[in-house]
Design a protein around this motif. Structure first.
Motif, short mmCIF file in Angstrom:
data_model
loop_
_atom_site.label_atom_id
_atom_site.label_comp_id
_atom_site.label_asym_id
_atom_site.label_seq_id
_atom_site.Cartn_x
_atom_site.Cartn_y
_atom_site.Cartn_z
N ARG A 52 37.79 44.01 43.08
CA ARG A 52 38.67 44.98 43.51
C ARG A 52 38.03 46.37 43.18
NH1 ARG A 52 40.75 47.10 38.95
NH2 ARG A 52 41.48 45.60 37.36
N SER A 66 38.43 38.04 40.77
CA SER A 66 38.38 38.56 42.04
C SER A 66 37.89 39.95 42.00
CB SER A 66 39.91 38.76 42.56
OG SER A 66 40.71 39.41 41.42
N SER A 112 29.80 38.63 45.10
CA SER A 112 30.80 39.11 45.63
C SER A 112 30.80 40.66 45.74
CB SER A 112 31.91 38.17 44.97
OG SER A 112 31.98 37.05 45.55
#
Length: 429
Positions: free
Chosen positions: A19, A17, A115
């Motif tokens: 962050r 992910s 991303s």
């Protein structure tokens, strides 16, 4: 997550992910960046070079991609940006200076970089910043994220026999050149640079941490050359130009073959340019003067008696991204009136995509949604490349990479976007 994974609900989760990060995690992000760019220094040495600037400017914009698939969270990608006040065609504005982008070698081709770029653009847009800019380690990477190669800079060298300026070069006997340690004349350097950066497209205003970086003078910066020195030219009204350079002592069978390596040179008057070049070319024992980075319209080649002896090597520098395309096109002045419907694609900032009527003039433009047939179809990275006024769209048209539906639209848009003064940054960030 990659585009394919987003499109297919049945696709497995990627196991990582994206962050925001902080100062404590910065060494892990720097490790990824250093490995991705094949830095030869160890992590501690690299941190010693990178950390002071990042600490001074803050870590709240640092993004990391983390993989926790094996139970222990590992940083596998990183991207950051500096908050700049950079001069664009409409004047000094906030610009996100993208830096520190890298993916751990074993996690490439998994959508990590996509991303990171998508998240970064969303953050920049949410902050109300209309532009991003970067220096690309590989030119093939950033077009797909909407960046266009917008600026070309020069490097060149001049050998002593040919380092002679024209007799009619502008000279002012009231100007005086002094040679000092840079910190002694830092206020003069800052004053000249601020005057230049306020009007030269592509320059950003240097705050204290940036001057600390520019004047850093340890062994890594010297590269076997001597200490950094500053030649400052000025008169009654104060400093009007400077050159930062290092020398290298070399000898051959036929005598001295020393070199002067110019890290940075700029001036606010023609006579100041002349004074700086004549200082550099008159140094004893110097047989060759090397200029690392010059604007495409630098006076040097015009002032040399034989300009062909200083062969200019062109290299791309700033890549520009219109994060808020409507705002960027609206606040920019245009060299000629222009009106057309542009059909724009933008994969990573969908708020820019669509058909837009651009009606432009000397004071700016109106950009509004349009329903009619497009006059020109192109991607946002084409507009980023052309935005600084140096790179025309005509080449993309001839290459078949943009589509002109109404003949003459590209010529008219190139004319409207053109600037006669060359953009220049000169500092890799």
């Amino acid at each position: 997550m990659s585009e394919n994974q987003k499109a297919d609900p049945a696709a497995p989760a990627p196991g990582w992910s994206v962050r925001h990060s902080d100062a404590n995690e910065f060494p892990r992000a720097a490790r990824v960046f250093g490995q991705a760019l094949l830095f030869s220094d160890d992590v501690d040495t690299m941190l010693g070079l990178m950390r002071p600037l990042h600490d001074a400017l803050g870590h709240e914009r640092l993004l990391v991609a983390v993989d926790d698939g094996e139970g222990e969270e590992e940083v596998i990608g990183t991207a950051n940006h500096f908050p700049f006040e950079m001069t664009m065609p409409g004047g000094p504005v906030p610009v996100a200076g993208v830096t520190g982008v890298g993916v751990w070698p074993t996690h490439r081709r998994r959508g990590v970089l996509s991303s990171l770029m998508r998240r970064q653009l969303a953050d920049i847009h949410a902050d109300g910043v209309r532009y991003a800019a970067l220096w690309a380690s590989e030119g093939s990477i950033y077009e797909r994220f909407g960046y266009g190669s917008a600026c070309t800079e020069l490097s060149t060298s001049v050998n002593r026999p040919h380092a002679t300026l024209r007799a009619d070069a502008p000279r002012d006997p009231a100007l005086r050149v002094v040679l000092r340690e840079p910190e002694r004349v830092r206020a003069d350097l800052e004053r000249v640079h601020a005057a230049v950066a306020a009007t030269q497209v592509g320059q950003f205003r240097r705050t204290g941490p940036w001057w600390d970086r520019s004047l850093r003078d340890d062994a890594a910066q010297r590269g076997g050359r001597g200490p950094l020195v500053a030649a400052v030219v000025g008169g009654q009204d104060g400093p009007v130009g400077y050159a930062l350079y290092r020398t290298r002592n070399r000898w051959a069978d036929d005598g001295a073959q020393g070199e002067a390596h110019v890290q940075e040179i700029t001036a606010t008057t023609p006579a100041a340019w002349t004074a700086l070049f004549e200082h550099l070319f008159s140094r004893d024992l110097v047989a060759r003067t090397v200029f690392d980075s010059l604007p495409a319209d630098c006076p040097l080649h015009h002032l040399l008696t034989d300009r062909g002896r200083a062969v200019a090597q062109h290299h791309p520098s700033l890549w520009v991204r219109l994060v808020d395309m409507v705002g960027a096109l609206s606040e920019r002045p245009y060299a000629a009136p222009f009106e057309a419907v542009l059909e724009v694609t933008d994969r990573y900032a969908p708020w820019n995509a669509g058909r837009w009527r651009l009606k432009a003039g000397a004071e700016g433009a109106r950009v509004e949604p349009a329903d009619g047939a497009p006059d020109l179809s192109l991607d946002v990275h084409h507009l980023g490349a052309a935005h600084l006024g140096q790179a025309p769209l005509t080449g993309y048209l001839h290459a078949g990479l943009i589509t002109e539906h109404t003949p003459g639209t590209v010529d008219a848009l190139d004319t409207a976007l053109h600037r006669f003064d060359a953009p220049f940054c000169g500092v890799v960030f």
